[in-house]
Design a protein around this motif. Sequence first.
Motif, PDB file in Angstrom:
ATOM      1  N   LEU A  72       0.828  -1.197   0.000  1.00  0.00           N
ATOM      2  CA  LEU A  72       0.000   0.000   0.000  1.00  0.00           C
ATOM      3  C   LEU A  72       0.869   1.256   0.000  1.00  0.00           C
ATOM      4  CD1 LEU A  72      -2.829   1.275   0.238  1.00  0.00           C
ATOM      5  CD2 LEU A  72      -2.590   1.130   2.732  1.00  0.00           C
ATOM      6  N   VAL A  73       1.910   1.254   0.802  1.00  0.00           N
ATOM      7  CA  VAL A  73       2.834   2.390   0.840  1.00  0.00           C
ATOM      8  C   VAL A  73       3.482   2.586  -0.530  1.00  0.00           C
ATOM      9  CG1 VAL A  73       4.949   3.299   1.879  1.00  0.00           C
ATOM     10  CG2 VAL A  73       3.299   2.073   3.300  1.00  0.00           C
ATOM     11  N   TYR A  74       3.906   1.486  -1.126  1.00  0.00           N
ATOM     12  CA  TYR A  74       4.571   1.561  -2.431  1.00  0.00           C
ATOM     13  C   TYR A  74       3.624   2.119  -3.490  1.00  0.00           C
ATOM     14  CZ  TYR A  74       6.816  -0.018  -6.744  1.00  0.00           C
ATOM     15  OH  TYR A  74       7.360  -0.074  -7.990  1.00  0.00           O
ATOM     16  N   GLU A  75       2.411   1.636  -3.522  1.00  0.00           N
ATOM     17  CA  GLU A  75       1.455   2.090  -4.527  1.00  0.00           C
ATOM     18  C   GLU A  75       1.120   3.568  -4.325  1.00  0.00           C
ATOM     19  OE1 GLU A  75       0.465   0.573  -7.151  1.00  0.00           O
ATOM     20  OE2 GLU A  75       1.534  -1.284  -6.663  1.00  0.00           O
ATOM     21  N   TRP A  76       1.003   3.994  -3.071  1.00  0.00           N
ATOM     22  CA  TRP A  76       0.685   5.395  -2.819  1.00  0.00           C
ATOM     23  C   TRP A  76       1.780   6.309  -3.360  1.00  0.00           C
ATOM     24  CZ3 TRP A  76       2.434   9.795  -0.447  1.00  0.00           C
ATOM     25  CH2 TRP A  76       1.492  10.788  -0.182  1.00  0.00           C
ATOM     26  N   GLU A  79       2.024   6.793  -7.175  1.00  0.00           N
ATOM     27  CA  GLU A  79       1.011   7.668  -7.767  1.00  0.00           C
ATOM     28  C   GLU A  79       1.338   9.153  -7.605  1.00  0.00           C
ATOM     29  OE1 GLU A  79      -2.559   6.588  -5.798  1.00  0.00           O
ATOM     30  OE2 GLU A  79      -2.716   4.595  -6.751  1.00  0.00           O
ATOM     31  N   GLN A  80       2.344   9.475  -6.800  1.00  0.00           N
ATOM     32  CA  GLN A  80       2.654  10.878  -6.535  1.00  0.00           C
ATOM     33  C   GLN A  80       3.515  11.464  -7.649  1.00  0.00           C
ATOM     34  OE1 GLN A  80       1.005  12.116  -3.830  1.00  0.00           O
ATOM     35  NE2 GLN A  80       0.298   9.969  -3.775  1.00  0.00           N
ATOM     36  N   THR A 228       5.398  18.492   2.053  1.00  0.00           N
ATOM     37  CA  THR A 228       4.071  18.611   1.428  1.00  0.00           C
ATOM     38  C   THR A 228       3.494  17.229   1.150  1.00  0.00           C
ATOM     39  OG1 THR A 228       4.762  20.685   0.389  1.00  0.00           O
ATOM     40  CG2 THR A 228       2.783  19.609  -0.494  1.00  0.00           C
ATOM     41  N   TYR A 229       4.333  16.326   0.674  1.00  0.00           N
ATOM     42  CA  TYR A 229       3.871  14.956   0.388  1.00  0.00           C
ATOM     43  C   TYR A 229       3.489  14.231   1.672  1.00  0.00           C
ATOM     44  CZ  TYR A 229       5.709  15.609  -4.347  1.00  0.00           C
ATOM     45  OH  TYR A 229       5.939  16.064  -5.626  1.00  0.00           O
ATOM     46  N   TRP A 230       4.301  14.433   2.730  1.00  0.00           N
ATOM     47  CA  TRP A 230       3.980  13.750   3.980  1.00  0.00           C
ATOM     48  C   TRP A 230       2.730  14.314   4.635  1.00  0.00           C
ATOM     49  CZ3 TRP A 230       5.695   9.213   4.588  1.00  0.00           C
ATOM     50  CH2 TRP A 230       6.962   8.839   4.132  1.00  0.00           C
ATOM     51  N   GLU A 231       2.471  15.595   4.418  1.00  0.00           N
ATOM     52  CA  GLU A 231       1.208  16.161   4.887  1.00  0.00           C
ATOM     53  C   GLU A 231       0.029  15.517   4.156  1.00  0.00           C
ATOM     54  OE1 GLU A 231      -0.954  20.527   5.478  1.00  0.00           O
ATOM     55  OE2 GLU A 231       0.863  20.342   4.254  1.00  0.00           O
ATOM     56  N   ARG A 232       0.189  15.335   2.846  1.00  0.00           N
ATOM     57  CA  ARG A 232      -0.863  14.679   2.064  1.00  0.00           C
ATOM     58  C   ARG A 232      -1.053  13.240   2.527  1.00  0.00           C
ATOM     59  NH1 ARG A 232       0.710  14.776  -3.917  1.00  0.00           N
ATOM     60  NH2 ARG A 232       0.691  17.012  -3.442  1.00  0.00           N
TER      61      ARG A 232
END
Length: 809
Positions: A72-76, A79-80, A228-232
């Motif tokens: 799940l982490v990898y797929e997320w 997509e970024q 910003t990515y970690w906030e998302r």
Amino acid sequence: MYAAYSLCRANLRKKKVHNALIGLLILLSTVLLVTSVTVILNTTNLFTNMHTKTHGSHEMLILDGEVHDPKLVYEWWKEQEGVATSSLIPFRTLSGISRPGHEPTAGLLNLYLYMMDTTARPYEVDELLFAQGVESLVPEPGTVWLPSSIAYLYDISPGDTLEFSTGDSRLSIEVAAVVVDMPFGAPFPTSARIWMNHQDYVAHFQDIPGNDQYMMGLRFEDYSRSSTYWERWQQEMGTPYLGSKTSFQEMSSFYLIMNKMIGFIMVSLGVMMMFVALFTIGFTISDDILSNYKTIGVIKALGLTSRKLIGVYMMQYIMIAAVSVVPGFIASRFLSGVIVDSALSSLKTKTAGVTPGGGWPALTTALLLLALILLCVFYYANKARHVQPMQAIRYGMSETQHSMKTRRLTRAKGSGSPGMLGRAPLLAVIGFRNLLKNRKAAVLMLLLSMMMSAVLVLGFVLLYSISHIKETSPLWGYDSTDVVVQITNKSVFSRSAFDQQAASDPRIENTNWVGAVNGVVTADRPAGVEATYTEPMNFSIIVIDGSYDEIGYRNLSGRNPQNKDEISIGMNVAKQLNKEIGDIVEVYIEGHRHLLTVSGIYQSIANMSYSARILADTVRVNRPDYEDLDSGFINLRNDADLEQVVQDLSSGYGNSASVTTQQTLLYAVYKQAVASLILPMSIMGLLFTGVTVIIVYSLSRINIRKESKTYGIYKTLGLTSGKIRFSILLGVLVLSMIGAVIGALAGVYILPMILGSILSDYGIAKLPLILNWWGIIAFALVTALAAGLGSWASSRIVARTSPQILVVE
């Protein structure tokens, strides 16, 4: 113009030795300054270029599947936009490497190993560069790829065989290639990635208890926007990222720390040497004008203008500087290459080394040094404008100076008291009068002795402190126990049986067990401040089943945790979270939220003080069966039993645990630091020693020439050449000893304080030093001996010259 050129050539020919010494001083200043600039700039540039070349990761995630689903982490992240990810690479962890046919090496035996299930290259992130061996897409069956940081440090080459302990068996495998692995390739390695063939990985680990963990690297197009990515992530997942994460700063820190420290020292000392060179040149020109005052007056009376007289000195030193700066610049290229190579050797590949480029900064530094020399020459040579021909011819000096000299002589004749020097031994009087009559030269000798002593003492203190790190290990963030037990095979090792044996052994005082968990700390938002996202801190938390005080862990302030509601944090964690003793921090430990009180703040260079300490009982609040403690720290009642205890434990637990002394482990980690420091500090020590001898020789020679008539009179009155030379030597030795004492104190207290400002970014607030005063005194004496050598060598002219000639001159 021809007259000015003739005078310049006469000056060069008349003072060959002195001009050669000035040129050598300029050359050494150029070498030190240009080398320091090249080392500082190229250390960062070489690392940055290699990181870019390999598409190196900015953050490394380690996922065990218990807190977050790795897929799940990898797929997320896939997509970024604006983020490149490596593949999700499975791995298992092992401890230690052994080499059949070789003596056990503590550094290899205690490495923390990530055994990687290698996927086919090339990699989008963290590409591997082949340094040795045959390049291929994946390792061949029965072989592994070894990181250069381990291979170079322990002299392992392709074709060598390594052994790993896996469960009840041992894995024997051949090294096929040595690769540059940027996230795990820094100096002072304590962990490494071993790249295995997929079939070998499955065959050797499928029957071992436990599940695969996963590793993936993230490379951002703009790393400054990573928060910003970690906030998302937190918004979409509803929780901070709770797994293990290594930042770019942590990955790069040990690539840069040694050369930054060396470069900083060299810049400081290079600037000092440059000012010595300028001061020496200024003194030489001023003395030359005063010594030849009458001659200059005659020349000006004959029609040579002040501008042309200044041009004589400018032309002379342009020639000397040009001849010195160019070879100094060339020599600095080789020296900087050796220093950078020693600290960044792990980045060398079979197609590219780590030889630094000089570039415009190095050239600019050399040109700046040349410009400063010419400005100095112009400033001091400008004094020739003030020479009045009539006064020079009549008095041999200005009328004002002549009047002052006459008044001093009158006062001296009218004084009935001989003063302090009048009551001193004759040889001491001669030596001290030599210094008092040449005060500028004496000041320069004093400053030079101070600087040389400071350089030598600083180098000695640093090397001695690092090589004896066992004595100050708690101040570096390590333990101070006697014996360390590292579990290499948990399926075979019985901790309860080990504890029973240790409790019944009269030689063992206590045993404590230590492990590590991943922790996440969220920052507080002050009341009344608009809610903005602050990225949580992910770092390693040390866990102990026992007492931190028993194993020697110390704090800068406060104390170690003593109950399950307390935590001690690293200084950089405290700084970033703005926490002090007694504050409450919200910590996620293996996904579970805890509110803990800060009991202490400590420093640690191992992880830049981005870490914390808790008790095992804190983890057991949510995991009552927690026993993942894989390191035992043993204190003995008598140090004399150390080797025997290690031998007994090694023979009893050889297949399931690695047993060694804590001092051996520290040496394995820091021997590279000592090796990196020895060369530059030795070079700087030799340069300053050489400069001291050169300048003292030059200044003493000038002073002796000025006092030649006086020494001739001394010889006619019965003083031997040896006694006159000894009196000169005595004055210089006393002066240099004063400078050596002041410099030694600066090298012990002031320079380390300045150097500590660099290490503050690496998690060290107070530089731990061991002051061996016998060694400090010895190196301070070297300063006096160097000055004495220069003085004694220059005074040979007194022995070679007859009294009659000296008086006539």
